[in-house]
Design a protein around this motif. Structure first.
Motif, PDB file in Angstrom:
ATOM      1  N   VAL A  15      -3.419  -6.660  -2.568  1.00 51.75           N
ATOM      2  CA  VAL A  15      -4.081  -5.922  -1.498  1.00 51.75           C
ATOM      3  C   VAL A  15      -5.026  -6.821  -0.697  1.00 51.75           C
ATOM      4  N   MET A  16      -5.650  -7.812  -1.349  1.00 53.89           N
ATOM      5  CA  MET A  16      -6.566  -8.697  -0.634  1.00 53.89           C
ATOM      6  C   MET A  16      -5.816  -9.721   0.208  1.00 53.89           C
ATOM      7  N   ALA A  17      -4.663 -10.182  -0.284  1.00 49.15           N
ATOM      8  CA  ALA A  17      -3.914 -11.208   0.436  1.00 49.15           C
ATOM      9  C   ALA A  17      -3.030 -10.622   1.524  1.00 49.15           C
ATOM     10  N   GLU A  18      -2.351  -9.501   1.219  1.00 53.34           N
ATOM     11  CA  GLU A  18      -1.349  -8.962   2.135  1.00 53.34           C
ATOM     12  C   GLU A  18      -1.735  -7.622   2.748  1.00 53.34           C
ATOM     13  N   ARG A  19      -2.877  -7.069   2.301  1.00 51.85           N
ATOM     14  CA  ARG A  19      -3.355  -5.775   2.787  1.00 51.85           C
ATOM     15  C   ARG A  19      -2.297  -4.689   2.632  1.00 51.85           C
ATOM     16  N   GLN A  20      -1.681  -4.701   1.471  1.00 49.90           N
ATOM     17  CA  GLN A  20      -0.726  -3.671   1.098  1.00 49.90           C
ATOM     18  C   GLN A  20      -0.733  -3.533  -0.416  1.00 49.90           C
ATOM     19  N   ILE A  21      -0.255  -2.393  -0.896  1.00 55.22           N
ATOM     20  CA  ILE A  21      -0.174  -2.138  -2.326  1.00 55.22           C
ATOM     21  C   ILE A  21       1.213  -1.599  -2.627  1.00 55.22           C
ATOM     22  N   THR A  22       1.886  -2.208  -3.599  1.00 58.75           N
ATOM     23  CA  THR A  22       3.214  -1.758  -4.015  1.00 58.75           C
ATOM     24  C   THR A  22       3.095  -1.055  -5.366  1.00 58.75           C
ATOM     25  N   ILE A  23       3.364   0.233  -5.366  1.00 60.39           N
ATOM     26  CA  ILE A  23       3.279   1.045  -6.584  1.00 60.39           C
ATOM     27  C   ILE A  23       4.544   1.880  -6.701  1.00 60.39           C
ATOM     28  N   ASP A  24       5.164   1.817  -7.871  1.00 57.72           N
ATOM     29  CA  ASP A  24       6.409   2.560  -8.127  1.00 57.72           C
ATOM     30  C   ASP A  24       7.478   2.237  -7.080  1.00 57.72           C
ATOM     31  N   GLY A  25       7.510   0.983  -6.647  1.00 58.47           N
ATOM     32  CA  GLY A  25       8.522   0.552  -5.691  1.00 58.47           C
ATOM     33  C   GLY A  25       8.246   0.932  -4.252  1.00 58.47           C
ATOM     34  N   THR A  26       7.109   1.589  -4.013  1.00 61.86           N
ATOM     35  CA  THR A  26       6.754   2.016  -2.653  1.00 61.86           C
ATOM     36  C   THR A  26       5.635   1.140  -2.114  1.00 61.86           C
ATOM     37  N   LYS A  27       5.813   0.643  -0.908  1.00 60.86           N
ATOM     38  CA  LYS A  27       4.811  -0.208  -0.280  1.00 60.86           C
ATOM     39  C   LYS A  27       3.863   0.641   0.551  1.00 60.86           C
ATOM     40  N   ASN A  28       2.569   0.533   0.253  1.00 64.81           N
ATOM     41  CA  ASN A  28       1.543   1.269   0.976  1.00 64.81           C
ATOM     42  C   ASN A  28       0.724   0.286   1.812  1.00 64.81           C
ATOM     43  N   ILE A  29       0.783   0.440   3.125  1.00 60.73           N
ATOM     44  CA  ILE A  29       0.057  -0.449   4.036  1.00 60.73           C
ATOM     45  C   ILE A  29      -1.366   0.064   4.209  1.00 60.73           C
ATOM     46  N   MET A  30      -2.349  -0.840   4.081  1.00 58.39           N
ATOM     47  CA  MET A  30      -3.747  -0.448   4.229  1.00 58.39           C
ATOM     48  C   MET A  30      -4.082  -0.274   5.713  1.00 58.39           C
ATOM     49  N   GLU A  31      -4.849   0.737   5.996  1.00 56.94           N
ATOM     50  CA  GLU A  31      -5.249   1.010   7.374  1.00 56.94           C
ATOM     51  C   GLU A  31      -6.301   0.002   7.828  1.00 56.94           C
ATOM     52  N   ALA A  32      -6.115  -0.573   8.997  1.00 55.57           N
ATOM     53  CA  ALA A  32      -7.062  -1.556   9.533  1.00 55.57           C
ATOM     54  C   ALA A  32      -8.313  -0.860  10.083  1.00 55.57           C
ATOM     55  N   PRO A  33      -9.484  -1.474   9.936  1.00 54.00           N
ATOM     56  CA  PRO A  33      -9.699  -2.737   9.227  1.00 54.00           C
ATOM     57  C   PRO A  33      -9.752  -2.509   7.720  1.00 54.00           C
ATOM     58  N   PHE A  34      -9.361  -3.519   6.964  1.00 56.36           N
ATOM     59  CA  PHE A  34      -9.488  -3.466   5.508  1.00 56.36           C
ATOM     60  C   PHE A  34     -10.211  -4.725   5.042  1.00 56.36           C
ATOM     61  N   LEU A  35     -11.418  -4.539   4.528  1.00 60.13           N
ATOM     62  CA  LEU A  35     -12.246  -5.667   4.111  1.00 60.13           C
ATOM     63  C   LEU A  35     -12.889  -5.360   2.759  1.00 60.13           C
ATOM     64  N   VAL A  36     -12.934  -6.381   1.912  1.00 54.39           N
ATOM     65  CA  VAL A  36     -13.538  -6.251   0.595  1.00 54.39           C
ATOM     66  C   VAL A  36     -14.818  -7.083   0.552  1.00 54.39           C
TER      67      VAL A  36
END
Length: 343
Positions: free
Chosen positions: A151-172
């Protein structure tokens, strides 16, 4: 002819003055960005005394679309400053307290069986936000820290084979204590490399501490976060991030950045040098630093301003240098002194 020479010299001087950088007109309209940055600083200044370097680097990280690791001893307002900064942005905010028993699903979310539909539904975790504050990131074990890699490198999360794109802006924004060792886990180099900055927060000066005590006494030991006004919306942040990408960088400055990073890989004092991601981080941070100073071009000072915050968590000293109480900061200073500054 001799009488006309002073007039000719005056004309030449006038032409030179007209071509000086003082009369240079920026090709980009950076005034709204500068006003927004100043407004953010004023809002944070309602509560925080001093810590100008931390606040400015955090703002630069937002403009450069990068994550920041804030390191300092307890009680120097690391968490409060990050929360106040998030309040100045009209975006979603979540705070995650890292603990030794925290699991990856506690951060990312999990699939829950819905008896009505007889299907599994994904329940997103607190990482699904715009600004995520991770408090004491080094208190969670390696398995939980590894959940942040994607999530920090690609701003997405893959769970159960589904890719979830983080809504911009995304900052940690993450905080950690550099002193305490018990109950902490060292962050792996792969995760450290995903942070644009590591911001070292020092103790306040005597004058600042007196002001802290005075203001705390007047507020009766309370902090009202509702007094902080939102300065930027998500669309504004996106527009300013796009504006930063248009800042000019001369080729000789690109060579300067590459030379700095390359020196870390051949330096006898270092076991691990910086990656190409560090080069890009210096470039983007220098552009943002130039913009908040009203320039549409990068200077060597912009690069030097951001280099230490970009490199100090990416470099690893050799065991011999560690035993000699050498520091990464000293190595960076030596590198910056060694490499010729382009003119």
């Amino acid at each position: 002819m001799e009488e006309q020479q002073p007039e000719q010299e005056q004309q030449n001087e006038k032409e030179q003055q007209d071509n000086t950088p003082m009369n240079f007109e920026s090709r980009l309209d950076l005034k709204p960005l500068q006003d927004a940055v100043e407004a953010i600083k004023q809002e944070i200044g309602k509560v925080i005394v001093g810590q100008h370097n931390m606040v400015e680097l955090l703002i630069i990280s937002i403009l450069a679309n990068g994550h920041s690791l804030i390191e300092g001893v307890p009680g120097v307002a690391k968490t409060v400053t990050a929360k106040l900064l998030a309040k100045t942005l009209d975006v979603d905010f979540s705070r995650i307290q890292f603990t030794p028993d925290l699991m990856p699903s506690d951060i990312l979310g999990t699939s829950v069986f819905n008896q009505k539909t007889t299907e599994f539904e994904f329940k997103p975790g607190p990482i699904f936000s715009n600004i995520v504050l991770i408090d004491e990131i080094n208190r969670a074990p390696a398995k939980t820290q590894a959940a942040l890699f994607e999530v920090m490198a690609e701003r997405q999360i893959t769970i159960d084979g589904t890719k979830n794109i983080m809504e911009a802006p995304f900052l940690v924004f993450a905080t950690q204590n550099p002193i305490e060792q018990e109950g902490t886990y060292r962050l792996p180099e792969a995760q450290l490399d995903r942070f644009l900055f590591k911001i070292d927060v020092d103790y306040p000066s005597l004058e600042d501490e007196v002001q802290i005590l005075s203001e705390n006494h007047e507020r009766k030991d309370t902090i009202d976060f509702n007094t902080i006004k939102a300065v930027l919306k998500a669309k504004d942040i996106s527009n300013y991030q796009d504006l930063i990408k248009q800042i000019l960088v001369e080729d000789h400055l690109l060579n300067y950045i590459a030379s700095i990073v390359h020196n870390t890989r051949t330096n006898a004092n270092l076991y691990l040098g910086a990656s190409p991601r560090a080069s890009i981080a210096i470039l983007n941070a220098a552009k943002a630093n130039a913009a908040i100073n009203g320039r549409d071009f990068v200077t060597p000072d912009d690069i030097k301003r951001c280099t230490k915050a970009v490199l100090n968590h990416r470099l690893v000293l050799t065991p011999e240098r560690e035993m000699e109480a050498f520091t990464v900061e000293k190595v960076i200073d030596q590198i910056l002194e060694t490499i010729e500054i382009p003119r």
